[in-house]
Design an enzyme around this catalytic site. Structure first.
Site, PDB file in Angstrom:
ATOM      1  N   GLU A 190       1.034  -1.179   0.023  1.00 36.48           N
ATOM      2  CA  GLU A 190      -0.505   0.296   0.082  1.00 36.48           C
ATOM      3  C   GLU A 190       0.400   1.485  -0.134  1.00 36.48           C
ATOM      4  O   GLU A 190       0.471   2.117  -0.669  1.00 36.48           O
ATOM      5  CB  GLU A 190      -0.709  -0.236   1.249  1.00 36.48           C
ATOM      6  CG  GLU A 190      -1.852  -1.318   1.016  1.00 36.48           C
ATOM      7  CD  GLU A 190      -3.051  -1.360  -0.346  1.00 36.48           C
ATOM      8  OE1 GLU A 190      -3.322  -0.103  -0.892  1.00 36.48           O
ATOM      9  OE2 GLU A 190      -3.157  -2.118  -0.544  1.00 36.48           O
ATOM     10  N   HIS A 245       0.758  -2.089  -9.759  1.00 32.55           N
ATOM     11  CA  HIS A 245       0.527  -3.375  -9.715  1.00 32.55           C
ATOM     12  C   HIS A 245       2.037  -4.110 -10.575  1.00 32.55           C
ATOM     13  O   HIS A 245       1.691  -3.738 -12.162  1.00 32.55           O
ATOM     14  CB  HIS A 245      -0.563  -4.133  -9.926  1.00 32.55           C
ATOM     15  CG  HIS A 245      -1.686  -3.498  -8.898  1.00 32.55           C
ATOM     16  ND1 HIS A 245      -2.810  -4.010  -8.502  1.00 32.55           N
ATOM     17  CD2 HIS A 245      -1.375  -3.848  -7.477  1.00 32.55           C
ATOM     18  CE1 HIS A 245      -3.718  -3.684  -7.581  1.00 32.55           C
ATOM     19  NE2 HIS A 245      -2.493  -3.893  -6.609  1.00 32.55           N
ATOM     20  N   CYS A 304      10.809  -5.658  -6.737  1.00 27.57           N
ATOM     21  CA  CYS A 304      11.237  -5.748  -7.467  1.00 27.57           C
ATOM     22  C   CYS A 304      12.292  -4.543  -8.129  1.00 27.57           C
ATOM     23  O   CYS A 304      11.764  -3.759  -8.087  1.00 27.57           O
ATOM     24  CB  CYS A 304      10.713  -6.760  -8.966  1.00 27.57           C
ATOM     25  SG  CYS A 304       9.575  -5.452  -9.826  1.00 27.57           S
ATOM     26  N   CYS A 339      10.105  -2.249 -10.606  1.00 25.71           N
ATOM     27  CA  CYS A 339       9.533  -1.322  -9.225  1.00 25.71           C
ATOM     28  C   CYS A 339      10.377  -0.087  -8.524  1.00 25.71           C
ATOM     29  O   CYS A 339      10.376   0.490  -8.215  1.00 25.71           O
ATOM     30  CB  CYS A 339       8.618  -2.136  -8.479  1.00 25.71           C
ATOM     31  SG  CYS A 339       7.485  -2.756  -9.105  1.00 25.71           S
TER      32      CYS A 339
HETATM   33 ZN   LIG Z   1      -2.529  -3.399  -4.473  1.00 27.01          ZN
HETATM   34 ZN   LIG Z   2       7.842  -5.017  -9.171  1.00 23.88          ZN
END
Ligand SMILES: [Zn+2]
Ligand SMILES: [Zn+2]
Length: 185
Positions: free
Chosen positions: A131, A140, A165, A168
């Protein structure tokens, strides 16, 4: 992150859970995390037909919290939903200040299984980081091991790690420490 993160119990939440999460989040994200005063459960957010609380009401309660912290993360021990979803594990204001985690469905006992404190806490940590990731603008992630992977079921939560990851992580704000553990850890 600038200003750090304030953890806010919404209603009754076991104190050692908040303290544990503050420490874990602090080391995972490399920023100060403190536990603040609890706020009451927003009664107006209760849907008597569903016997659940609207997630949006939780975010609204957190918006009213005055703090220099950069993020306000709520912990609510009541079952929550969002329009179009049967339930939610948590919710965040995308690129906003507030996010929260709903605890009941993260406990094995919710499903008639024996309670498992370490498992419960790992789920809380993963949903909290997830979150918070939304508040930092992340969507996502297709990688099932990445904390930003969408949890449709608890199985998804248990499969994914508690960290971002590499892709991200590149999209996180610059304060994020490069020493943060990676998703294979
Ligand atoms: Zn989410
Ligand atoms: Zn990721």
């Amino acid at each position: 992150m600038p200003g750090g993160i304030l953890l806010v119990p919404i209603g009754e939440v076991e104190a050692d859970l908040a303290a544990w999460l503050a420490e874990e989040l602090g080391s995972a994200l490399g920023c100060p995390v403190t536990v603040g005063e609890a706020v009451p459960i927003p009664k107006g957010g209760y849907d008597p037909h569903r016997r659940q609380y609207r997630g949006e009401a939780m975010l609204a309660a957190l918006r009213a919290v005055s703090t220099p912290a950069g993020r306000v993360l709520g912990l609510a021990d009541v079952d929550c939903y969002a329009p179009g979803l049967n339930f939610i594990f948590g919710q965040a204001a995308l690129r906003g200040r507030e996010a929260f985690v709903a605890l009941p469905r993260l406990r094995p006992s919710f499903y008639g299984l024996p309670d498992d404190l370490p498992l419960f806490r790992q789920r809380v940590l993963k949903e909290a980081v997830h979150e918070l990731g939304h508040t930092w603008g992340l969507g996502h992630c297709p990688d099932p091991r990445c904390v930003m992977h969408f949890s449709n079921t608890l199985h998804d939560t248990d499969v994914k790690g508690a960290s971002f990851c590499s892709r991200c992580r590149q999209n996180l704000p610059r304060w994020t420490p490069t020493s943060a553990p990676n998703s294979s850890a």
